[in-house]
Motif scaffolding. Structure first.
Motif, PDB file in Angstrom:
ATOM      1  N   ASN A  63       0.831  -1.400   0.166  1.00 40.14           N
ATOM      2  CA  ASN A  63      -0.066  -0.027   0.024  1.00 40.14           C
ATOM      3  C   ASN A  63       0.995   1.188   0.162  1.00 40.14           C
ATOM      4  O   ASN A  63       2.022   1.170   0.053  1.00 40.14           O
ATOM      5  N   THR A  64       0.405   2.497  -0.197  1.00 36.63           N
ATOM      6  CA  THR A  64       1.037   3.721  -0.011  1.00 36.63           C
ATOM      7  C   THR A  64       2.079   3.900   0.946  1.00 36.63           C
ATOM      8  O   THR A  64       2.881   4.401   0.865  1.00 36.63           O
ATOM      9  N   TYR A 118      -5.631  -3.507  -6.645  1.00 34.27           N
ATOM     10  CA  TYR A 118      -5.543  -2.444  -6.078  1.00 34.27           C
ATOM     11  C   TYR A 118      -6.810  -1.870  -5.651  1.00 34.27           C
ATOM     12  O   TYR A 118      -7.151  -1.053  -4.585  1.00 34.27           O
ATOM     13  N   GLN A 122      -7.892  -1.575  -1.939  1.00 34.73           N
ATOM     14  CA  GLN A 122      -7.638  -0.317  -1.316  1.00 34.73           C
ATOM     15  C   GLN A 122      -8.327   0.999  -1.479  1.00 34.73           C
ATOM     16  O   GLN A 122      -8.507   1.806  -1.197  1.00 34.73           O
ATOM     17  N   THR A 127      -2.033   3.454  -5.195  1.00 27.27           N
ATOM     18  CA  THR A 127      -0.770   2.645  -4.863  1.00 27.27           C
ATOM     19  C   THR A 127      -0.188   2.642  -6.257  1.00 27.27           C
ATOM     20  O   THR A 127       1.180   2.775  -6.241  1.00 27.27           O
TER      21      THR A 127
END
Length: 372
Positions: A63-64, A118, A122, A127
Motif C-alpha cells: 500500500n502507499t 488495488y 484499497q 498505490t
C-alpha cells in the motif's frame, strides 16, 4: 568460514567485473498472499498455523504507506554516482477472481488484473501512482514475475475435489498456504510454471503472453527480465519468454525443472551464463529475508556475501521478498526490517565507497556489453 570459501569459489565461476555492482531483486509485488488481518485470524482460529509461516503472517498487498516508507529508506543512501539503491520489483500482474471461480463451481479459473486488485483492496489506484513516483525517482523498477503466483491446475484440482483446507483458505480469499503448515502431501500451489505433463506448456504460453501484455498496460513498457515463481521452470519456457521479449532470466544457482516425472530435476547456472537464445542468467548470491528467518544475523551474513563476491569481482545480486517491507498486517514488521535494511546499505557504502547501485536490466546490459 567453509560457507565463505564456497561463496568465493562459486562467484569466481561466473561473470566478473572491476566495478562493484549491487542489484536488489525483490519478488511478489502485486500478489495477494494474506488479504487482511481478519482472514489471518479466521484461518488461525480454524487451526491452520498461519502464524508459523512468515509469508502468511506478514505478507500483504503493498500500500502507499509501505511504498513511502521503502522510498524513505532507499533515498537516505547514495552510491559514488549519487544514485540511491533501486528495488527491481518483480511483479505479479493478476490475482485469482474468487467470486467468478466460486460462481463457476470451481470448474473454471478466472483472474483480476493487478490494477483491479488495488481498486478492490484499497479503494483506489493510488498505490500504482505511488509506484510510478518511485519509478521516476529510480528507486523502484518493476519487472515480470508472472501473471499470477499460482500453479492453477493444481490449485483448481484441490478446490474442485473439495479439499477442506484449500476450500477454507479460498473462503478467506487465500491461495498461498505454505506446504509447511498443512498436513496434505501435495505440490506447492505457488509454483506457477509447474506442470504435470508437457501439454501444460501450451497453457503457459498463453499465460506468459497475457502476463507481458498486462505488465505493459500497468507500467507502460515491456519487461525484458523474468523470474519464475519458486525458481521453477523448464527450458521449454525460455523459448516462450523469448517470444514475449524477455532476454534476461533471474534466478538462483539451482533451477528446479518440472516435467512428466516425480519431483524436480536441477540445472545449475552461474552469473552471466547465457543459453542458445542469447538470454542471460543473473544469479542471486546474497539475501535479506528477516520476516521468514528472524534468527539470522542479516548484517553479518550480507557483509560476508558481498565480501565474497567483490573479492573475485562478481556483482552482487541481493535477493529479498516483498514480505520484508510490508506493514499492512503488522506494522512492526515493516519498521524493524527497513531500519535494518537501511543500516546494512549504509554500511556497505562505507565499506565500498566505489559501490554502484543498478537494477536487473542495467546489470544484464553491462554483462552483454562486457562480452563484446
Amino acid at each position: 568460514m567453509v560457507e565463505n570459501i564456497k561463496n568465493i569459489l562459486l562467484n569466481a565461476k561466473g561473470f566478473r567485473s572491476k566495478r562493484k555492482i549491487l542489484v536488489i531483486e525483490s519478488d511478489d509485488w502485486g500478489s495477494v498472499r494474506m488479504p487482511s488481518v481478519q482472514a489471518y485470524n479466521a484461518l488461525l482460529a480454524a487451526g491452520i498455523r498461519v502464524d508459523q509461516c512468515g509469508y502468511n503472517r506478514f505478507d500483504s498487498l503493498e500500500n502507499t504507506d509501505d511504498l513511502t516508507a521503502l522510498y524513505e529508506c532507499l533515498s537516505a543512501v547514495k552510491d559514488q554516482n549519487g544514485n540511491s539503491p533501486v528495488i527491481t520489483a518483480n511483479t505479479i500482474v493478476a490475482n485469482p477472481d474468487y467470486e467468478i471461480i466460486r460462481a463457476a463451481k470451481f470448474e473454471r479459473y478466472a483472474y483480476e488484473t493487478v490494477t483491479e486488485t488495488y481498486q478492490k483492496y484499497q479503494g483506489s489506484t493510488q498505490t500504482l501512482d505511488i509506484i510510478k513516483q518511485g519509478m521516476a525517482a529510480k528507486m523502484y523498477f518493476p519487472q515480470l514475475h508472472g501473471r499470477e503466483h499460482v500453479f492453477i491446475k493444481n490449485w483448481m484440482r484441490a478446490l474442485e475435489s473439495g479439499d477442506e483446507v484449500t476450500r477454507l483458505a479460498f473462503d478467506n480469499q487465500v491461495y498461498g498456504l505454505s506446504t509447511t503448515i498443512v498436513n496434505a502431501k501435495r505440490k506447492s500451489f505457488l509454483t506457477a510454471l509447474d506442470l504435470d505433463n508437457f501439454a501444460d506448456i501450451k497453457t503457459h504460453e498463453v499465460i506468459l503472453k497475457e502476463a507481458q501484455e498486462l505488465f505493459q498496460g500497468a507500467f507502460g513498457f515491456k519487461s525484458t527480465s523474468f523470474i519464475a515463481a519458486n525458481y521453477t521452470w523448464h527450458p521449454l519456457h525460455e523459448a516462450l519468454l523469448h517470444k514475449i521479449g524477455v532476454d534476461t532470466l533471474q534466478g538462483s544457482r539451482a533451477q528446479k525443472v518440472p516435467g512428466d516425472y516425480e519431483g524436480y530435476k536441477t540445472i545449475k547456472h552461474y552469473m552471466g551464463d547465457s543459453n542458445s537464445l542469447g538470454q542471460v542468467y543473473l544469479i542471486r548470491n546474497a539475501g535479506f529475508e528477516p520476516s521468514t528467518r528472524p534468527n539470522v544475523d542479516w548484517q553479518a551474513k550480507i557483509t560476508k556475501e558481498v565480501q565474497a563476491a567483490f573479492l573475485v569481482g562478481a556483482p552482487v545480486v541481493l535477493s529479498t521478498h516483498r514480505v520484508n517491507f510490508m506493514g499492512g498486517l503488522e506494522e512492526q514488521n515493516r519498521t524493524q526490517n527497513l531500519q535494518l535494511f537501511g543500516r546494512i546499505l549504509t554500511d556497505l557504502v562505507k565499506r565500498y565507497p566505489d559501490i554502484e547501485f543498478m537494477n536487473t536490466v542495467q546489470l544484464a546490459n553491462h554483462i552483454r556489453a562486457s562480452k563484446k
